[in-house]
Write a protein that holds these residues in place. Structure first.
Motif, PDB file in Angstrom:
ATOM      1  N   ASP A  10       0.811  -1.294  -0.074  1.00 24.56           N
ATOM      2  CA  ASP A  10       0.214   0.007   0.049  1.00 24.56           C
ATOM      3  C   ASP A  10       0.816   1.165  -0.194  1.00 24.56           C
ATOM      4  O   ASP A  10       1.897   1.216   0.933  1.00 24.56           O
ATOM      5  CB  ASP A  10      -0.936   0.030   1.245  1.00 24.56           C
ATOM      6  N   VAL A  11       0.560   2.107  -1.005  1.00 26.61           N
ATOM      7  CA  VAL A  11       1.331   3.249  -0.907  1.00 26.61           C
ATOM      8  C   VAL A  11       0.397   4.580  -1.205  1.00 26.61           C
ATOM      9  O   VAL A  11      -0.561   4.615  -1.732  1.00 26.61           O
ATOM     10  CB  VAL A  11       2.352   3.672  -2.316  1.00 26.61           C
ATOM     11  N   TYR A  12       0.626   5.640  -0.216  1.00 27.06           N
ATOM     12  CA  TYR A  12      -0.513   6.646  -0.661  1.00 27.06           C
ATOM     13  C   TYR A  12       0.529   8.173  -1.148  1.00 27.06           C
ATOM     14  O   TYR A  12       1.116   8.916  -0.418  1.00 27.06           O
ATOM     15  CB  TYR A  12      -0.883   7.188   0.822  1.00 27.06           C
ATOM     16  N   PRO A  13       0.649   8.147  -2.397  1.00 32.96           N
ATOM     17  CA  PRO A  13       1.619   9.364  -3.001  1.00 32.96           C
ATOM     18  C   PRO A  13       0.954  10.597  -2.492  1.00 32.96           C
ATOM     19  O   PRO A  13      -0.432  10.856  -2.264  1.00 32.96           O
ATOM     20  CB  PRO A  13       1.431   9.109  -4.536  1.00 32.96           C
ATOM     21  N   LEU A  14       1.517  11.639  -2.377  1.00 28.49           N
ATOM     22  CA  LEU A  14       0.958  13.009  -2.061  1.00 28.49           C
ATOM     23  C   LEU A  14       0.243  13.804  -3.211  1.00 28.49           C
ATOM     24  O   LEU A  14      -0.707  14.577  -3.105  1.00 28.49           O
ATOM     25  CB  LEU A  14       2.084  14.015  -1.734  1.00 28.49           C
ATOM     26  N   PRO A  19      -5.527  11.462  -5.021  1.00 27.90           N
ATOM     27  CA  PRO A  19      -6.531  11.410  -3.940  1.00 27.90           C
ATOM     28  C   PRO A  19      -6.939  10.161  -3.415  1.00 27.90           C
ATOM     29  O   PRO A  19      -7.443  10.332  -2.174  1.00 27.90           O
ATOM     30  CB  PRO A  19      -7.667  11.647  -4.892  1.00 27.90           C
ATOM     31  N   HIS A  20      -6.286   9.229  -3.681  1.00 30.35           N
ATOM     32  CA  HIS A  20      -6.648   7.957  -2.892  1.00 30.35           C
ATOM     33  C   HIS A  20      -5.031   7.086  -2.715  1.00 30.35           C
ATOM     34  O   HIS A  20      -4.345   7.395  -3.599  1.00 30.35           O
ATOM     35  CB  HIS A  20      -7.641   7.045  -3.472  1.00 30.35           C
ATOM     36  N   GLY A  21      -4.986   6.162  -1.933  1.00 35.46           N
ATOM     37  CA  GLY A  21      -3.878   5.269  -1.875  1.00 35.46           C
ATOM     38  C   GLY A  21      -4.073   4.392  -3.051  1.00 35.46           C
ATOM     39  O   GLY A  21      -4.772   4.128  -3.536  1.00 35.46           O
ATOM     40  N   ILE A  22      -2.728   3.803  -3.190  1.00 38.62           N
ATOM     41  CA  ILE A  22      -2.344   2.678  -4.125  1.00 38.62           C
ATOM     42  C   ILE A  22      -2.101   1.357  -3.746  1.00 38.62           C
ATOM     43  O   ILE A  22      -1.232   1.321  -2.739  1.00 38.62           O
ATOM     44  CB  ILE A  22      -1.461   3.260  -5.385  1.00 38.62           C
ATOM     45  N   ARG A  23      -2.857   0.216  -3.974  1.00 39.51           N
ATOM     46  CA  ARG A  23      -2.705  -1.080  -3.646  1.00 39.51           C
ATOM     47  C   ARG A  23      -2.311  -1.709  -4.458  1.00 39.51           C
ATOM     48  O   ARG A  23      -2.796  -1.944  -5.743  1.00 39.51           O
ATOM     49  CB  ARG A  23      -3.877  -1.390  -2.829  1.00 39.51           C
ATOM     50  N   ARG A  83      -5.020  -1.408  -7.619  1.00 40.28           N
ATOM     51  CA  ARG A  83      -6.325  -0.726  -7.387  1.00 40.28           C
ATOM     52  C   ARG A  83      -5.898   0.701  -6.441  1.00 40.28           C
ATOM     53  O   ARG A  83      -4.991   0.588  -5.801  1.00 40.28           O
ATOM     54  CB  ARG A  83      -7.045  -1.661  -6.351  1.00 40.28           C
ATOM     55  N   THR A  84      -6.824   1.515  -6.229  1.00 37.01           N
ATOM     56  CA  THR A  84      -6.939   2.742  -5.349  1.00 37.01           C
ATOM     57  C   THR A  84      -7.666   1.957  -4.344  1.00 37.01           C
ATOM     58  O   THR A  84      -8.503   1.188  -4.235  1.00 37.01           O
ATOM     59  CB  THR A  84      -7.815   3.594  -5.969  1.00 37.01           C
ATOM     60  N   PHE A  85      -7.335   2.618  -3.169  1.00 38.36           N
ATOM     61  CA  PHE A  85      -8.189   2.115  -1.801  1.00 38.36           C
ATOM     62  C   PHE A  85      -8.441   3.452  -0.923  1.00 38.36           C
ATOM     63  O   PHE A  85      -7.603   4.421  -1.051  1.00 38.36           O
ATOM     64  CB  PHE A  85      -7.458   1.214  -1.088  1.00 38.36           C
ATOM     65  N   ASP A  86      -9.436   3.449  -0.055  1.00 34.75           N
ATOM     66  CA  ASP A  86      -9.533   4.349   0.842  1.00 34.75           C
ATOM     67  C   ASP A  86      -8.971   4.236   2.047  1.00 34.75           C
ATOM     68  O   ASP A  86      -9.242   3.159   2.687  1.00 34.75           O
ATOM     69  CB  ASP A  86     -11.181   4.457   1.104  1.00 34.75           C
ATOM     70  N   PRO A  87      -8.173   4.991   2.719  1.00 34.54           N
ATOM     71  CA  PRO A  87      -7.173   4.718   3.857  1.00 34.54           C
ATOM     72  C   PRO A  87      -8.101   4.462   4.973  1.00 34.54           C
ATOM     73  O   PRO A  87      -7.727   3.948   6.038  1.00 34.54           O
ATOM     74  CB  PRO A  87      -6.395   5.774   3.905  1.00 34.54           C
ATOM     75  N   ALA A  88      -9.228   5.319   5.218  1.00 39.93           N
ATOM     76  CA  ALA A  88     -10.125   5.385   6.356  1.00 39.93           C
ATOM     77  C   ALA A  88     -10.553   3.929   6.443  1.00 39.93           C
ATOM     78  O   ALA A  88     -10.951   3.369   7.567  1.00 39.93           O
ATOM     79  CB  ALA A  88     -11.194   6.301   6.238  1.00 39.93           C
ATOM     80  N   THR A  89     -11.072   3.319   5.188  1.00 44.51           N
ATOM     81  CA  THR A  89     -12.003   1.904   5.431  1.00 44.51           C
ATOM     82  C   THR A  89     -11.119   0.918   5.107  1.00 44.51           C
ATOM     83  O   THR A  89     -11.306  -0.240   5.240  1.00 44.51           O
ATOM     84  CB  THR A  89     -13.171   1.871   4.524  1.00 44.51           C
ATOM     85  N   GLN A  90      -9.897   1.285   4.503  1.00 42.82           N
ATOM     86  CA  GLN A  90      -9.111   0.009   3.639  1.00 42.82           C
ATOM     87  C   GLN A  90      -9.680  -0.640   2.680  1.00 42.82           C
ATOM     88  O   GLN A  90      -8.861  -1.713   2.225  1.00 42.82           O
ATOM     89  CB  GLN A  90      -8.362  -0.830   4.867  1.00 42.82           C
ATOM     90  N   ARG A  91     -10.749  -0.306   2.321  1.00 38.37           N
ATOM     91  CA  ARG A  91     -11.526  -0.951   1.049  1.00 38.37           C
ATOM     92  C   ARG A  91     -11.029  -0.427  -0.328  1.00 38.37           C
ATOM     93  O   ARG A  91     -10.485   0.537  -0.495  1.00 38.37           O
ATOM     94  CB  ARG A  91     -13.008  -0.877   1.265  1.00 38.37           C
ATOM     95  N   SER A  92     -10.708  -1.410  -1.220  1.00 37.57           N
ATOM     96  CA  SER A  92     -10.315  -1.164  -2.570  1.00 37.57           C
ATOM     97  C   SER A  92     -11.346  -0.327  -3.464  1.00 37.57           C
ATOM     98  O   SER A  92     -12.516  -0.550  -2.955  1.00 37.57           O
ATOM     99  CB  SER A  92     -10.045  -2.305  -3.313  1.00 37.57           C
TER     100      SER A  92
END
Length: 255
Positions: free
Chosen positions: A188-192, A195-199, A211-220
């Motif tokens: 999991d990486v969250y580039p600045l 808008p979302h993290g990258i999994r 996939r992109t993912f939501d860091p708050a829920t950890q869902r893809s």
């Protein structure tokens, strides 16, 4: 009349067309006088619209200070609501030797602007102070970007070293920009600049999914075919440069 219509009228004016034709000459300098207040913002919007229509972006507009840059950015946000890459490139306003926590908002804005210029797209507003601050060479910055596609072969150890060199912080769980984590074959990486993290999920060393993912829920969220992960900071130090710096410090300490 909608404000966008006013921009179109000014864009078609002889003044703007003349300025555009002059700008077609490399390193051409043009003195534009007689504008005050919001007229400047209107003419900048009209000129950018003309440049964009002819695919001659990117455009960088310099202002004399940070307040003027923020004011122009606010005006252009209203005048050019359809421009996705309207970006503010703020000054750091922190001396290198100061012991302060970095402002992720400022760093994110600056990295977004740098990426837009590298892609040759967008309209960047910057105070003179911001562009006077030195950056690493373009080649160094590009060397610290990592492209991952479905055909990529990834060795987790090497990718981890790359992400650390790019300025990312390794954590157990990614919940904010500038972080990355490794759990088995999942990175999991969250580039600045995203808008979302990258999994990235691996099957051995082969990429199984991006996939992109939501860091708050950890869902893809969405499936991707490719992603470019940019640096998480502007200060980038190649390994060779770090080794040379250490040697120089050691030599100086022995004097």
């Amino acid at each position: 009349m909608a404000i966008e219509g006013l921009v179109d009228i000014v864009a078609d004016s002889p003044d703007i067309q003349h300025v555009h034709n002059q700008l077609s000459t490399p390193r051409q300098e043009i003195l534009f006088t007689g504008l005050s207040g919001s007229q400047k913002s209107l003419y900048v919007a009209a000129l950018y619209k003309t440049l964009r229509a002819r695919k001659e972006a990117p455009t960088v507009v310099l202002t004399y200070n940070q307040v003027a840059a923020q004011r122009l950015y606010a005006d252009l946000s209203s005048l050019l609501p359809d421009v996705e890459n309207l970006l503010l490139y703020p000054a750091v306003e922190v001396d290198p030797h100061e012991e302060v926590t970095r402002d992720l908002g400022v760093e994110q804005a600056r990295l977004l602007a740098i990426e837009a210029v590298l892609r040759r797209s967008g309209l960047v507003i910057a105070p003179v102070q911001a562009v006077a601050e030195r950056l690493v060479p373009k080649e160094t910055y590009i060397a610290h970007r990592r492209e991952i596609t479905m055909d990529s072969v990834i060795e987790i150890g090497a990718l981890t070293e790359d992400l650390v060199a790019m300025g990312y912080e390794r954590v157990d769980r990614v919940d904010g920009p500038g972080q990355f984590s490794v759990r088995g074959g999942i990175i999991d990486v969250y580039p600045l600049t995203e808008p979302h993290g990258i999994r990235v999920e691996l099957f051995d060393t082969d990429v199984d999914s991006i996939r992109t993912f939501d860091p708050a829920t950890q869902r893809s969220i969405d499936k991707l075919e490719r992603v470019v992960i940019g640096p998480a900071r502007e200060a980038l130090f190649p390994a060779a440069a770090l080794d040379s710096a250490v040697e120089a410090i050691e030599r100086a300490a022995r004097l």
